[in-house]
Scaffold this motif. Structure first.
Motif, mmCIF file in Angstrom:
data_model
loop_
_atom_site.group_PDB
_atom_site.id
_atom_site.type_symbol
_atom_site.label_atom_id
_atom_site.label_comp_id
_atom_site.label_asym_id
_atom_site.label_seq_id
_atom_site.Cartn_x
_atom_site.Cartn_y
_atom_site.Cartn_z
ATOM 1 N N ASN A 183 1.121 -1.501 -0.306
ATOM 2 C CA ASN A 183 0.284 -0.210 -0.198
ATOM 3 C C ASN A 183 0.834 1.363 0.004
ATOM 4 O O ASN A 183 1.454 1.020 0.797
ATOM 5 N N GLU A 184 0.410 1.915 -1.169
ATOM 6 C CA GLU A 184 1.264 3.429 -1.094
ATOM 7 C C GLU A 184 0.585 4.456 -0.605
ATOM 8 O O GLU A 184 1.218 5.951 0.275
ATOM 9 N N ASN A 185 -0.268 4.835 0.035
ATOM 10 C CA ASN A 185 -1.335 5.223 0.638
ATOM 11 C C ASN A 185 -1.092 5.770 2.279
ATOM 12 O O ASN A 185 -1.313 4.790 2.872
ATOM 13 N N ILE A 186 0.284 6.995 1.766
ATOM 14 C CA ILE A 186 0.500 7.123 3.400
ATOM 15 C C ILE A 186 -0.071 8.011 4.254
ATOM 16 O O ILE A 186 0.391 9.466 3.096
ATOM 17 N N GLN A 187 0.547 8.346 5.293
ATOM 18 C CA GLN A 187 -0.723 9.561 5.699
ATOM 19 C C GLN A 187 0.109 10.136 6.733
ATOM 20 O O GLN A 187 -0.495 9.549 7.803
ATOM 21 N N PRO A 188 0.629 10.525 7.234
ATOM 22 C CA PRO A 188 1.696 10.715 8.530
ATOM 23 C C PRO A 188 0.941 11.670 8.756
ATOM 24 O O PRO A 188 0.116 12.738 8.815
ATOM 25 N N PRO A 189 1.707 11.479 10.614
ATOM 26 C CA PRO A 189 0.636 12.712 11.269
ATOM 27 C C PRO A 189 1.233 14.345 11.105
ATOM 28 O O PRO A 189 2.279 14.227 10.642
ATOM 29 N N PRO A 190 0.903 15.515 10.851
ATOM 30 C CA PRO A 190 1.154 16.830 10.694
ATOM 31 C C PRO A 190 2.263 17.222 12.274
ATOM 32 O O PRO A 190 2.054 16.312 13.888
ATOM 33 N N LEU A 191 3.584 17.561 12.017
ATOM 34 C CA LEU A 191 4.363 17.512 13.235
ATOM 35 C C LEU A 191 3.524 18.918 13.604
ATOM 36 O O LEU A 191 3.483 20.271 13.679
ATOM 37 N N ALA A 192 4.111 19.079 15.766
ATOM 38 C CA ALA A 192 3.894 20.069 16.347
ATOM 39 C C ALA A 192 5.094 21.094 16.553
ATOM 40 O O ALA A 192 6.019 20.215 16.460
ATOM 41 N N TYR A 193 4.389 22.142 15.545
ATOM 42 C CA TYR A 193 5.816 23.341 15.936
ATOM 43 C C TYR A 193 5.493 24.601 16.614
ATOM 44 O O TYR A 193 4.078 24.836 16.652
ATOM 45 N N LYS A 194 6.756 25.464 16.888
ATOM 46 C CA LYS A 194 6.317 27.203 17.042
ATOM 47 C C LYS A 194 6.941 27.403 15.801
ATOM 48 O O LYS A 194 7.929 27.229 16.102
ATOM 49 N N LYS A 195 6.149 28.821 15.292
ATOM 50 C CA LYS A 195 6.975 29.879 14.794
ATOM 51 C C LYS A 195 7.335 31.158 15.567
ATOM 52 O O LYS A 195 5.805 31.620 16.186
ATOM 53 N N TRP A 196 8.092 31.358 15.112
ATOM 54 C CA TRP A 196 8.370 33.522 16.035
ATOM 55 C C TRP A 196 8.862 33.953 14.188
ATOM 56 O O TRP A 196 10.106 33.819 14.603
ATOM 57 N N GLY A 197 8.010 34.450 14.664
ATOM 58 C CA GLY A 197 8.282 36.103 13.704
ATOM 59 C C GLY A 197 9.560 37.384 14.725
ATOM 60 O O GLY A 197 9.561 37.323 15.523
#
Length: 1458
Positions: free
Chosen positions: A312-326
């Motif tokens: 099976n090639e359909n892989i749904q990876p989970p999104p990463l938890a991150y913080k973004k600083w401007g």
């Protein structure tokens, strides 16, 4: 190249094949051979200095509309670099000359252009190539600077990327050019990483992930590759290039990726730093928590593995938890550093609260934790930013929330919370309105002119080094935010850090009471060093921080890359990191020129700034000692005295040991100096108090002194003038070896033959110095362990050199054997080691030993003395078991490839063993003779007979091996045929061990390889096997040679080969039985043919050996194995190819589909036909004979190894005869098509569906084959094909030429005897249900057509329907007469035509003589043909009268001829 529109071509350097630095360079730079660039300005202009042309300067312009080029006088700039562009443009386009002074353009002719180009080349040839050579060299070595490079801290993965391409390199153990095994990086994966069009790689990291298993040894579980792209994407890959996770964190390009892993705090008050991955964008920083990233990557990897297993090639990876600083109010950001979590002290907390909240601001008791980031770029040059932990709103100095974290979506103003004060009103309104960031004073190092280029954080997070565009390296104090040091003159510098922990065991014992660190149980000190690589100067410097001096400098290349990861293994914590001992590096230098990766190691003591440091002083003395050892002084006494003073001044025991090791490793000092220095140091240590003397150093000195004394004793014994005057005769040798006269003569004859054949291949250098060993090398080979002298792990050549130093003089009778054995025994060397050294020398010096038979006596004496040493032969050894002492010697002889020396040593060993056993027996008998018990004598004789049997078995095996090796060394003196590269490869030397491990067929396989090298005919093997007449031995040899001439028709000088072959047959009656040998030769030839199918003669020779196998069971099995293993795939490929093209395929198609040329394929098909016919004959004959019984000689019953070819052949199943016959028919058709280059023939179209489906199936299986009546259409097509084959065969054999020698020039079948094609065609007609008589009639007609009437008369006898044949021959007769009468158009011919009957004239005029292949047949021969036709035709036949008229016409024509 073409020139269109506004597009021009520019040279950016062709880097495809420059240098052999790394093998993947071509992949990374393959698209740089020529780049296109759009010219937005008006005409392209270059300035050249051409003083020698009396024209000061030339201006070159390209008209972009017409593509023409203008050259004119212009300007005062001199830039000869562009000459290469000019020459290329002049050659590519039309050229116009202009004179700017005249103000107009003037066209020139091509000869003027050529003249100008020649002048320019002569003028600037030297300077041009010098500059281009420098540019080329720079491009050759500087390509790594354009790549993104990352190396895992565990040194198990390297990533090199450029634009869209990337290469993943993994370390592997390989042998270098010098033969040493070393770690080398090899390509593990390569390919393109870009997903979106136009995106390129900007940064990469190799992050090793810790294993979760309890049994882990400290190595990472796997390594993740993190790659940043210009599109803003960050993607995560496995080591094999599998994409695990991809996420768009920002739409701007990724500038930098950095990682921080867990480190155990050195002090209790230091804050633990969490693991983190930080990604820098032009206006933002994204941080990903290390723990969540570790878990996500593990989950993605498991998911990918499960998907690959399930398909099976359909892989749904989970999104990463991150913080973004401007990042606000900053012009540009180039690099960043994540400092980690920090906590303000109370004073700084209250000061900041007062500045922002005023006098009445409230302050919390515990200050909050913050994350600190430092950026470098411009305006400010260095910026310090803080983010409050636990909130999404960072504070102070230009940090604002750009995108809400995926962990929480709540936005609130954390300013007052970070400062420790907050009003109630603000708490109520925080969720209603967007927070307002209070302006603050910028915190950084403002310098408008300075632009930062990179920043590197120290391992302890307290210091950071920054490089700028002014060529400075600035050291920052991270906590205070100030610059504390600056280095100048480091433009384009690359920086890194090294942290060294002090080794507590190296401290001086006497310093315990004077230093707080003197206690070995106290904490270790840590030193940090800054490493600066200046590429423009090609130097690598190491500096002690903060204000320390430069402690090291190295000259390196100018195109290296300094790699400093700044992290280790991700996934560890305060518990797991304590049990792990990961092998990680801190910093390394990648050199693309030498293709090496180098690490930097710095001793801890270099960080000590105390000028009175004993360690620093010791190292200074060591350096001074090293310099002294390199100098060449005329006075060795002064050097010795100075060395003694230096080594005695050193305080540290470890350093003193290091100094002594360097002294003993010196090649400049003589032995006396080394001994005196070591003795002086030993005496000094013994005179000191026991408490202050290091026991390890004392023992080291004592051991080295013992080795020096041993070296001196051995050297003195070897230098004495000792010669044994005892005469040595053959009788003495026979007595010594316990042999009778006949056995000794046989042994000497075998050794003489072996010596003669072996000297052809042996190579020996005249400058070999046996028995000489430098003292430096001697000390490197030996070591003491617990008062026992052992030999280090050294190579075989070094082992032999050490043994030669001890025993070579003794073996030549030039040194006292008794004194040498006594010296070696007293030194502590065990008898087993001495025996091993003695045998290694004896077995490796075979040529010298065979030249000097007296060395056998010396070996006997030496072996007797070694056997009498203590613990050599245990007195309590069980008489029913094998002696370990003698088994060691037998094992050495078994493993040796020098069979002559091994056989002699075995005879000596057998003699000494028998002598010792007899002495032991006599001793026991004398003790028990007076007693009532007399069984001890019996036991003694049983022990003797048991060990003697092992010696006799070994002697027989060594003698067999010697004879076989002598045969393999022999070769034919003259070879007229061409020798293939496969035949030129040398054969490996034999040993008893190799033969015992080669299986039952090992001996025959070895001889078969030798036969392949010599390319003997099978008849040679057959004739050499005959019994030789001892009365007249010369006649059989001549008979063998004469038989060979009859078979191979090649003159060969066999020399002693027939005698050696006969001797080998006699020695191995079972292993070299003729059928067994032919079988192995057959298999060897076909194996070698499969390696190079162009050598068709190998396959032909294999079939010859196959036909010489007498036993049908073996012949059937080996033929079936050859077909299944090597032939059926190529045969099927040839069939489909010929059926596809419908004719004989061209050479290119044959090489593409079948893997061989068209000529080789013709021979291949002919040999396949012979194999299939042999297979059918063997299947018929196998029922009439029994399968052979495979025996083995008594001496070789213990062989182990792979099953022999003959045994495999006997295990093959019975073939299905009709299926083999079916394949034989197809093979005959294919062979005919290729042999005669037939056209419009599709071989498979001659068979129905059943026949096609049965092809290429297992020949032992039952297949459904065609049966019954065949479709007439198939029969018609088959008949046409067979008639084509007959015509082509007759044409090839009887092509007409006027010369009598024309038959000699007719084409012949390549590589062997051609088939009898007419007979084969008739046989095919029988199997293809075609009329055999029609084929025979056509054959007769073709013979007469080509004027071979005498063969035609013989072939007529095979024809059954002679009436139809007569009608066909009548037409051919008419064609001959028509050519004779009508072709000449003479007066006599016209008169003769007028006298003939009208019916005959009309018939003759209707004949077409052009169908005749031979028109120059005599009339007398034609007359015979007419009489033959009348003889075959019945009188009532309709053409009988016409035949009678033909007789009259022939007679009329023949009369004028008379």
């Amino acid at each position: 190249m073409s020139h269109t529109g506004n597009t021009i071509f520019s040279f950016e350097g062709i880097r495809n094949n420059v240098g052999k630095v790394l093998r993947f360079q071509h992949f990374l730079t393959a698209d740089n051979s020529c780049q296109r660039a759009t010219c937005k300005t008006s005409p392209l202009q270059f300035d050249l200095n051409v003083d020698k042309l009396n024209v000061q300067y030339l201006k070159i312009q390209v008209n972009q509309q017409t593509g023409k080029m203008m050259v004119g006088e212009h300007g005062k700039k001199r830039n000869p670099k562009n000459l290469g562009y000019v020459l290329w443009l002049m050659d590519a386009f039309n050229v116009n000359f202009s004179n700017e002074k005249c103000g107009h353009l003037r066209e020139s002719r091509s000869d003027q252009v050529a003249s100008l180009l020649k002048k320019i080349l002569r003028s600037y040839n030297h300077k041009l190539w010098e500059e281009e050579g420098n540019t080329w060299k720079t491009q050759k070595t500087s390509w790594l600077q354009d790549c993104v490079l990352s190396l895992s801290p565990t040194n198990d993965l390297m990533v090199i990327a450029r634009e869209q391409k990337a290469v993943f390199l993994v370390p592997k153990w390989k042998y270098s050019d010098k033969g040493k095994e070393e770690m080398q990086f090899a390509v593990g994966w390569s390919g393109f990483l870009n997903v979106e069009e136009g995106e390129c790689v900007t940064s990469a990291l190799c992050i090793p992930l810790a294993s979760q298993k309890r049994s882990s040894t400290g190595r990472p579980d796997w390594t993740c590759i993190v790659v940043g792209f210009t599109s803003g994407y960050v993607r995560f890959y496995t080591e094999s290039g599998v994409l695990l996770l991809a996420q768009l964190l920002n739409e701007d390009p990724v500038l930098q990726l950095k990682c921080r892993t867990y480190e155990i705090p050195r002090h209790p008050g230091v804050t633990e730093q969490n693991e983190e991955l930080s990604i820098l964008y032009p206006a933002a920083i994204v941080t990903i928590d290390g723990f969540s990233l570790f878990q996500s990557l593990r989950a993605c990897r498991n998911q990918v593995a499960k998907a690959a297993a399930s398909g099976n090639e359909n892989i749904q990876p989970p999104p990463l938890a991150y913080k973004k600083w401007g990042l606000q109010d900053i012009d540009t950001i180039i690099d960043h550093a994540s400092i980690g979590i920090m906590t303000l002290c109370p004073f700084d907390q209250m000061k900041t609260a007062s500045n922002i909240g005023g006098f009445n601001a409230a302050v919390k008791t515990s200050p909050p934790a913050m994350s600190q980031y430092i950026t470098v770029g411009s305006s400010p040059f260095t910026g310090f930013f803080y983010a409050l932990e636990g909130s999404t709103q960072p504070l102070l100095s230009h940090v604002a929330l750009a995108v809400a974290s995926k962990l929480t979506s709540a936005l609130f103003n954390a300013a007052s919370g970070w400062l420790g004060w907050k009003s109630k009103h603000e708490e109520e309104t925080v969720q209603k309105q967007k927070p307002k960031v209070e302006p603050a004073t910028p915190f950084g190092l403002p310098d408008s002119r300075r632009h930062g280029e990179s920043i590197c954080l120290s391992p302890c997070n307290t210091l950071a080094a920054v490089t700028d565009d002014f060529g400075r390296v600035i050291l920052l104090d991270v906590a205070r935010g100030i610059a504390i040091r600056m280095w100048k003159g480091y433009r384009d510098a690359q920086i890194g850090w090294i942290q060294i922990v002090e080794d507590l065991h190296e401290r001086l014992p006497e310093k315990v009471d004077f230093s707080p660190f003197g206690n070995t149980q106290g904490p270790s000190r840590v030193a940090q060093f800054l490493v600066i690589y200046a590429p423009r100067r090609g130097i690598l410097e190491v500096w002690s921080t903060q204000q320390g001096p430069r402690v090291g400098a190295f000259n390196v290349g100018k195109h290296c890359r300094l790699l400093y990861p700044g992290y280790k293994i991700m996934g560890l914590n305060n518990v797991t990191s304590q049990s792990w001992q990961p092998q990680t590096y801190q910093i390394c230098l990648v050199d693309p020129v030498s293709g090496t990766v180098k690490t930097v190691n710095v001793p801890f003591h270099l960080a000590l700034s105390d000028k009175k440091s004993e360690r620093a002083k010791d190292m200074h003395l060591v350096k001074k000692l090293g310099a002294l050892l390199k100098t060449k002084s005329p006075s060795l006494d002064l050097v010795e005295t100075e060395i003694k003073e230096l080594i005695l001044d050193i305080k540290y025991p470890a350093t003193k040991k290091q100094a002594l090791e360097s002294i003993l490793a010196s090649e400049c000092l003589p032995f006396s100096c080394l001994r005196n220095i070591t003795q002086t140091l030993m005496d000094t240590l013994q005179n000191q108090e026991l408490e202050s003397v290091d026991e390890g150093l004392l023992q080291f000195c004592a051991n080295k002194l013992k080795l020096l004394h041993l070296y001196e004793s051995v050297s003195q014994l070897n230098s004495l003038d000792f010669h044994s005057d005892t005469p040595f005769s053959d009788n003495d040798l026979a007595v010594l070896l316990r042999l009778d006269e006949k056995e000794l003569l046989r042994l000497q004859a075998l050794l003489e033959k072996y010596k003669q054949e072996n000297t052809r291949t042996a190579v020996r250098f005249s400058d070999d110095k046996d028995g000489v060993l430098p003292v430096k090398t001697f000390l490197e080979y030996l070591e003491y362990e617990k008062d026992a002298l052992n030999i280090k792990k050294i190579s075989e050549e070094e082992y032999v050199a050490l043994g030669s130093f001890f025993f070579w003089k003794c073996l030549h009778g030039e040194s006292s054997t008794e004194d040498m054995c006594h010296t070696l025994e007293s030194s502590g060397l065990s008898p087993q080691l001495l025996l091993s050294l003695l045998l290694s020398v004896w077995l490796s010096k075979e040529k010298d030993i065979l030249d000097k038979p007296q060395s056998v006596c010396c070996l006997h004496t030496m072996l007797s003395l070694l056997s009498k040493m203590k613990v050599a032969i245990d007195e309590t050894w069980d008489s029913q078991s094998v002696s370990p002492w003698w088994q060691q010697m037998r094992t050495a002889c078994i493993q040796s490839e020098n069979n002559g020396a091994a056989l002699l040593s075995a005879h000596v060993g057998h003699s000494v063993a028998a002598q010792i056993s007899n002495n032991t027996t006599e001793k026991k008998f004398s003790q028990t003779a007076l007693g009532p018990d007399s069984e001890a004598l019996t036991d003694s004789w049983e022990a003797l007979s048991l060990d003697t049997e092992y010696w006799k078995l070994l002697l027989k095996q060594l003698e067999d091996c010697l004879i076989l090796q002598t045969l393999l060394h022999s070769r034919v003196n003259t070879r007229t045929s061409s020798v293939s590269s496969l035949q030129a490869e040398p054969l490996p030397r034999l040993s008893v061990k190799k033969l015992l491990e080669g299986g039952k067929g090992g001996i025959a396989d070895t001889v078969a390889k030798w036969i392949f090298k010599q390319d003997f005919s099978p008849e040679v093997l057959k004739l050499a096997n005959k019994e030789r007449d001892t009365a007249n031995p010369d006649e059989p040899k001549e008979g063998i040679n004469r038989g060979l001439f009859e078979v191979s028709e090649v003159e060969m000088d066999l020399g002693a080969i027939p005698d050696l072959l006969h001797l080998a047959y006699k020695q191995f009656p079972c292993s070299l039985e003729l059928d067994v040998l032919h079988t192995h030769c057959c298999w060897e030839y076909v194996v070698q043919w499969n390696k190079d199918p162009e050598e068709a003669r190998f396959f032909v020779r294999s079939i010859e050996h196959l036909k010489h196998i007498l036993n049908a069971h073996v012949q059937n099995g080996i033929a079936l194995m050859m077909w299944n293993t090597f032939l059926v795939k190529r045969f099927s490929a040839a069939t489909y190819l010929m059926d596809k093209v419908g004719k004989s395929p061209k050479d290119r198609l044959c090489r593409r589909d079948v893997g061989m040329s068209d000529t080789a394929m013709t021979s291949f098909l002919g040999s396949c036909l012979d194999l299939l016919q042999t297979l059918m004959e063997a299947d018929v004959s196998r029922d009439e004979m029994q399968a052979p019984v495979l025996d083995t000689e008594d001496a070789w019953l213990t062989v182990e190894g792979p099953i022999s070819i003959v045994e495999l052949a006997l295990e093959q199943k019975h073939i299905h005869y009709p299926l083999v016959e079916h394949h034989s028919i197809l093979c005959s058709i294919l062979y005919a098509v290729m042999r005669f280059s037939l056209k419009t023939v599709k071989p498979l179209s001659l068979f129905d569906s059943k026949g096609k489906n049965a092809f290429f199936k297992d020949l032992t299986s039952l297949q459904l084959l065609p049966s019954g009546e065949m479709d007439p259409n198939f029969i018609s097509v088959r008949q046409q094909f067979l008639l084509k084959v007959v015509s082509a065969a007759v044409q090839a054999q009887h092509a007409v030429a006027k010369d009598k020698d024309s038959s000699e020039e007719a084409p012949t079948a390549p590589f062997g005897k051609d088939q009898d094609w007419p007979v084969l065609a008739v046989d095919l007609a029988h199997h293809l249900q075609v009329s055999e008589d029609a084929v025979r009639r056509h054959y007769v007609g073709e013979l007469y057509n080509y004027g071979v009437d005498h063969l035609g008369e013989e072939a007529i006898l095979q024809v059954q329907d002679k009436e139809v044949l007569a009608s066909q021959l009548l037409v051919l007769t008419g064609q001959r007469l028509a050519y004779a009468i009508l072709h000449s158009q003479t007066k006599e011919g016209m008169e003769l035509l007028a006298r003939l009957p009208p019916t005959l004239c009309t018939w003759l005029k209707a004949m077409d003589p052009q169908d005749l292949q031979n028109t120059e047949v005599p009339i007398a021969t034609t007359a015979k043909l007419v009489h033959k036709v009348i003889e075959l035709l019945p009188e009532n036949h309709g053409q009988y009268s016409l035949a009678l008229h033909l007789i009259e016409a022939v007679e009329a024509i023949s009369i004028p001829c008379l």
